[in-house]
Write a protein that holds these residues in place. Structure first.
Motif, mmCIF file in Angstrom:
data_model
loop_
_atom_site.group_PDB
_atom_site.id
_atom_site.type_symbol
_atom_site.label_atom_id
_atom_site.label_comp_id
_atom_site.label_asym_id
_atom_site.label_seq_id
_atom_site.Cartn_x
_atom_site.Cartn_y
_atom_site.Cartn_z
ATOM 1 N N LYS A 135 -39.767 -0.182 -126.045
ATOM 2 C CA LYS A 135 -39.965 -0.391 -127.478
ATOM 3 C C LYS A 135 -39.141 -1.555 -128.002
ATOM 4 O O LYS A 135 -38.107 -1.918 -127.454
ATOM 5 N N SER A 136 -39.621 -2.111 -129.112
ATOM 6 C CA SER A 136 -38.873 -3.115 -129.861
ATOM 7 C C SER A 136 -38.876 -2.676 -131.313
ATOM 8 O O SER A 136 -39.936 -2.589 -131.944
ATOM 9 N N LYS A 137 -37.702 -2.370 -131.850
ATOM 10 C CA LYS A 137 -37.618 -1.847 -133.215
ATOM 11 C C LYS A 137 -37.760 -2.958 -134.253
ATOM 12 O O LYS A 137 -37.567 -4.126 -133.958
ATOM 13 N N LEU A 174 -46.654 4.078 -135.882
ATOM 14 C CA LEU A 174 -46.707 4.345 -137.321
ATOM 15 C C LEU A 174 -45.866 5.589 -137.585
ATOM 16 O O LEU A 174 -46.001 6.598 -136.887
ATOM 17 N N SER A 175 -44.990 5.529 -138.566
ATOM 18 C CA SER A 175 -44.146 6.684 -138.876
ATOM 19 C C SER A 175 -44.969 7.792 -139.528
ATOM 20 O O SER A 175 -46.015 7.544 -140.137
ATOM 21 N N LYS A 176 -44.461 9.026 -139.399
ATOM 22 C CA LYS A 176 -45.137 10.158 -140.048
ATOM 23 C C LYS A 176 -45.216 9.932 -141.557
ATOM 24 O O LYS A 176 -46.224 10.253 -142.201
ATOM 25 N N GLU A 177 -44.127 9.401 -142.116
ATOM 26 C CA GLU A 177 -44.081 9.171 -143.567
ATOM 27 C C GLU A 177 -45.192 8.227 -144.010
ATOM 28 O O GLU A 177 -45.916 8.506 -144.979
ATOM 29 N N ASN A 178 -45.339 7.101 -143.306
ATOM 30 C CA ASN A 178 -46.394 6.156 -143.668
ATOM 31 C C ASN A 178 -47.779 6.740 -143.415
ATOM 32 O O ASN A 178 -48.731 6.434 -144.131
ATOM 33 N N PHE A 179 -47.884 7.572 -142.391
ATOM 34 C CA PHE A 179 -49.159 8.242 -142.104
ATOM 35 C C PHE A 179 -49.565 9.113 -143.288
ATOM 36 O O PHE A 179 -50.702 9.037 -143.773
ATOM 37 N N GLU A 188 -43.568 0.648 -137.335
ATOM 38 C CA GLU A 188 -42.122 0.793 -137.242
ATOM 39 C C GLU A 188 -41.572 0.115 -135.992
ATOM 40 O O GLU A 188 -40.467 -0.417 -135.992
ATOM 41 N N GLU A 189 -42.345 0.168 -134.917
ATOM 42 C CA GLU A 189 -41.939 -0.406 -133.638
ATOM 43 C C GLU A 189 -43.159 -0.982 -132.935
ATOM 44 O O GLU A 189 -44.292 -0.576 -133.214
#
Length: 274
Positions: A135-137, A174-179, A188-189
């Protein structure tokens, strides 16, 4: 009578430039048998066999200094040493090309699968085996930024091929929040799924995912995320973590955006009823 060949004749016969022959003379690798006051240079059969050796050794990848040293001290032993050294190089190259062939066949097989076997726009619940991801943050919003980040990740993989790691899959999370908030275009990454058989990266355990394949523009992804949400709600599932969006077919494989193939993978588990 000894046969003499002019530098022009040697140049033509061996398809080698006069400048190269003059350079060989300058470093004392191949000196003409005779050089007249007029500057004309002439070679005999003795220089011809030497030139044959130089060309053959150059073809094996030897540098001029190594060739010069070999010709000056050549023996059966030194010849055998050079042959063994070059055989080692050939073996390494064969290993590299065999791996490349294997990766290309996998890539071809994947393209055929996505073209002929995949059912698009229909979400399904399936088990995905464990895998390792590198991963790359850092948030990414533009496609070009994703591509650049993925290229940086390639440095951390074993693959030397630039056709986007050949068989390695890649994408963004994709983060849960953005989902839940409907922000489907913010990653996110970025990540590469490590198919190289090494321990590089983070291990993602096997588990259940709601997945859906779609074709075309990334800007249309919201349609398929909404479909996934409905399935999750209908089956009373819980989202376990970040969502993977994998670019199976993209600009690296086609100029036609309508041929792009993307897969959304949402990790889920059954809700425990108390």
């Amino acid at each position: 009578m000894k046969k003499y060949y002019s530098i022009g004749e040697i140049s033509k016969i061996y398809n080698i430039s006069v400048d190269t022959l003059r350079h060989y003379e300058k470093i004392k690798l191949l000196e003409p048998a005779m050089k007249k006051e007029s500057g004309y240079r002439y070679y005999t059969n003795e220089q011809i066999w030497k030139l044959n050796n130089i060309r053959n050794l150059r073809g094996l990848g030897l540098g001029l200094d190594d060739i010069k040293g070999f010709l000056e001290t050549r023996s059966v032993s030194s010849t055998e040493k050079i042959l063994n050294s070059q055989l080692d190089i050939v073996e390494r190259e064969l290993e590299k090309f065999n791996k490349l062939k294997e990766e290309l066949l996998i890539k071809k097989s994947n393209l055929e699968y996505f073209k002929n076997e995949v059912i698009f726009e229909v979400p399904e619940l399936k088990e995905i085996p464990k895998r390792r991801v590198i991963k790359s943050k850092g948030q990414v919003k533009e496609d070009g930024d994703i591509d650049f980040k993925i290229k940086l990740l390639s440095i951390k993989t074993l693959s030397e091929n630039d056709f986007l790691f050949i068989d390695n899959e890649y994408g963004g999370t994709l983060s849960k929040e953005n989902f839940f908030n409907g922000n489907y275009n913010v990653y996110e990454e970025t990540f590469v799924i490590n198919n190289e058989g090494t321990e590089d990266g983070e291990e993602i355990g096997s588990g259940l995912y709601v997945t859906v394949f779609y074709k075309g523009y990334y800007s249309e992804s919201y349609k398929y995320y909404e479909k996934v949400k409905k399935i999750i709600e209908k089956r009373n599932l819980i989202i376990k973590g970040d969502i993977f969006e994998i670019f199976h077919v993209d600009i690296h494989s086609t100029e036609n955006v309508e041929e792009y193939i993307t897969e959304i993978q949402v990790p889920v588990e059954n809700r425990v009823i108390k």
